[in-house]
Design a protein around this motif. Structure first.
Motif, short mmCIF file in Angstrom:
data_model
loop_
_atom_site.label_atom_id
_atom_site.label_comp_id
_atom_site.label_asym_id
_atom_site.label_seq_id
_atom_site.Cartn_x
_atom_site.Cartn_y
_atom_site.Cartn_z
N ASP A 29 16.60 1.07 -4.32
CA ASP A 29 16.95 2.47 -4.06
C ASP A 29 17.57 3.01 -5.34
O ASP A 29 18.47 2.37 -5.91
CB ASP A 29 17.97 2.51 -2.89
N ALA B 206 9.34 -3.80 0.50
CA ALA B 206 9.06 -2.35 0.50
C ALA B 206 8.31 -1.91 1.75
O ALA B 206 7.53 -0.97 1.72
CB ALA B 206 8.29 -1.98 -0.76
N MET C 276 10.52 6.04 -9.60
CA MET C 276 10.97 4.74 -9.07
C MET C 276 10.59 3.57 -9.95
O MET C 276 11.08 2.45 -9.77
CB MET C 276 10.43 4.54 -7.65
N ILE D 178 10.68 8.44 4.69
CA ILE D 178 11.86 8.67 3.82
C ILE D 178 11.90 10.13 3.37
O ILE D 178 12.99 10.68 3.16
CB ILE D 178 11.91 7.69 2.62
N ASN E 204 13.57 -1.73 1.16
CA ASN E 204 13.63 -1.56 2.62
C ASN E 204 15.09 -1.45 3.09
O ASN E 204 15.66 -2.35 3.69
CB ASN E 204 12.93 -2.79 3.26
N THR F 282 0.82 -1.22 0.00
CA THR F 282 0.00 0.00 0.00
C THR F 282 0.85 1.26 0.00
O THR F 282 0.31 2.37 -0.04
CB THR F 282 -0.93 0.04 1.23
N MET G 166 7.30 10.39 -2.20
CA MET G 166 7.67 9.19 -1.43
C MET G 166 6.86 9.15 -0.13
O MET G 166 6.15 10.09 0.20
CB MET G 166 9.16 9.24 -1.05
#
Ligand code: NAD
Ligand code: MG
Length: 399
Positions: A153, A103, A274, A216, A127, A13, A212
């Motif tokens: 990343d 994630a 991303m 983060i 993560n 989600t 994001m």
């Protein structure tokens, strides 16, 4: 013909979860959603299950499982419902799952991410906190199981793309001088420190280039995100702290670079989206459409690069220091950061105190060795308790 890959998305989600589902939906003949998880966002999770029809779904906060079951039954969706951390671990290890997108945000993702590594999955790592806190344990788990670890990343995915194929072990042996880790500098790149006292969570989360999750986003504003990424690069690429140089690049077009012994510098460029690193990792070693448009270099015109300001952004020095201390210091740094960022987002801590809390937590806890998962969890718990005390003391003085 490629065989279909069954994908589990931990943290479906979230922002990375949404981008992953977007790429997957563009390639129904390549990818299938096998499992989805979330913390406690039952309505969003049920909506995703209706759309993607996974075999398994897991809600990490077990108290929400009955409501999820009700929602799914009401919608005629027949997937198996799991709950709690054990459910996350089960999802990450399912035999029918080929690929796990890790994630979940924060140390909360550690056990499930590590379970995917232990099960030898193709592991797409967003993560970063899991790798930062458990570096040696994590990498040994990957080595022992033969899991394929692919960085999501954007910087690390860029570095991965700029390295020689199948690179592992010492960088120098592969003719690499250093890694140039780029970062936008965040929303406060050109603000004086004195102007940052009264910054609100919404201001800190308004990143100039990336959309994001809130944690983060705050990390980007303090530049602790870059600090965590320095430690992430150490473990992913076997780089020493001296071989990782942070370069501020406000346009976020160059996602990072690798400098070789012959003077060559190889960079990966792209839109700050991303879906590019996610598609690169999902299809690796092939290339697929990600829904990302061509980079218009004429419109961009110029790219600029700056030295990071270690005085205005002390998080960078704290991360380098934790990496040099080794052992549990990165786990302490990360836990203190998670506690301080949560307090800031809840209005219990001013922005500039975030790094102060981390510094004081690190100073108060002597570095301990980190050999097992239990060492990681103990260091994480100790640092959280200490950081909470520091915040409570600060608030009792401020009251
Ligand atoms: P987010 O807050 O948007 O989503 C987080 C996801 O994790 C959600 O699905 C949430 O339900 C789940 N979650 C939260 N707490 C949990 C818990 N205690 N237990 C189980 N599940 C939990 O975060 P995001 O921006 O998607 O980031 C996810 C990870 O990816 C972070 O580690 C982040 O550093 C990394 N990352 C994100 C981006 C980005 O562009 N968003 C870029 C690079 C790296
Ligand atoms: Mg990044």
């Amino acid at each position: 013909m490629t065989t279909i890959q069954n994908i589990a998305i931990l943290g479906a989600t979230g922002s990375i979860g949404a981008s992953t589902l977007d790429v997957i939906a563009r390639h129904p003949s390549r990818f299938r959603v096998a499992a989805l998880t979330a913390h406690r966002q039952v309505d969003e999770l049920a909506a995703l299950c209706r759309r993607h029809r996974p075999d398994y779904v897991c809600v990490a906060d077990a108290a929400h499982a009955p409501r999820l079951r009700e929602r799914l039954a009401g919608a005629g969706v027949g997937c198996r419902v799991l709950a709690g951390e054990a459910g996350l671990v089960e999802v990450a290890s399912l035999p029918q799952v080929d690929c796990v997108m890790a994630a979940i945000v924060g140390a909360a993702g550690l056990r499930a991410t590590l379970a995917a590594a232990r099960a030898g999955k193709k592991l797409l790592l967003a993560n970063k906190e899991a790798l930062v806190i458990a570096g040696p344990v994590f990498m040994e788990t990957v080595r022992a199981s033969g899991a394929m670890l692919l960085p999501i990343d954007s910087e690390h995915n860029a570095i991965f793309q700029c390295l020689p194929p199948f690179a592992s072990g010492e960088l120098a042996a592969k003719g690499i001088r250093k890694i140039l880790l780029t970062g936008s500098g965040g929303p406060f790149r050109s603000r004086a420190r004195a102007d940052l006292h009264r910054v609100t969570p919404d201001e800190a989360c308004a990143h100039p280039n990336w959309v994001m999750g809130r944690k983060i986003s705050v990390d980007s504003a303090t530049m602790m995100n870059k600090g965590l990424e320095i430690i992430e690069a150490r473990w992913l690429f076997g780089a020493s702290p001296e071989q990782i140089q942070v370069v501020v690049h406000p346009q976020s077009v160059v996602h990072s670079m690798v400098e070789y012994a012959d003077g060559s510098v190889i960079a990966q460029l792209g839109h700050p989206d991303m879906r590019t690193p996610i598609a690169q990792a999902l299809a690796y070693p092939e290339r697929i459409e990600a829904g990302v448009s061509s980079l218009d270099l004429f419109r961009i015109g110029a790219l600029s690069f700056e030295q990071p300001d270690f005085e205005r952004f002390p998080a960078l020095n704290l991360a380098y220091a934790a990496l040099r201390s080794g052992g549990a210091a990165p786990a302490t740094l990360n836990a203190a950061n998670e506690v301080a960022v949560a307090a800031f987002l809840e209005g219990r801590l001013p922005f500039l105190r975030i790094t102060a809390v981390i510094e004081e937590t690190l100073a108060g806890l002597p570095p301990s060795p980190l050999v097992t998962l239990e060492d990681v969890l103990a260091a994480d718990a100790r640092a959280r308790a200490r950081a909470n005390q520091i915040i409570a003391r600060f608030n009792s003085h401020a009251a």
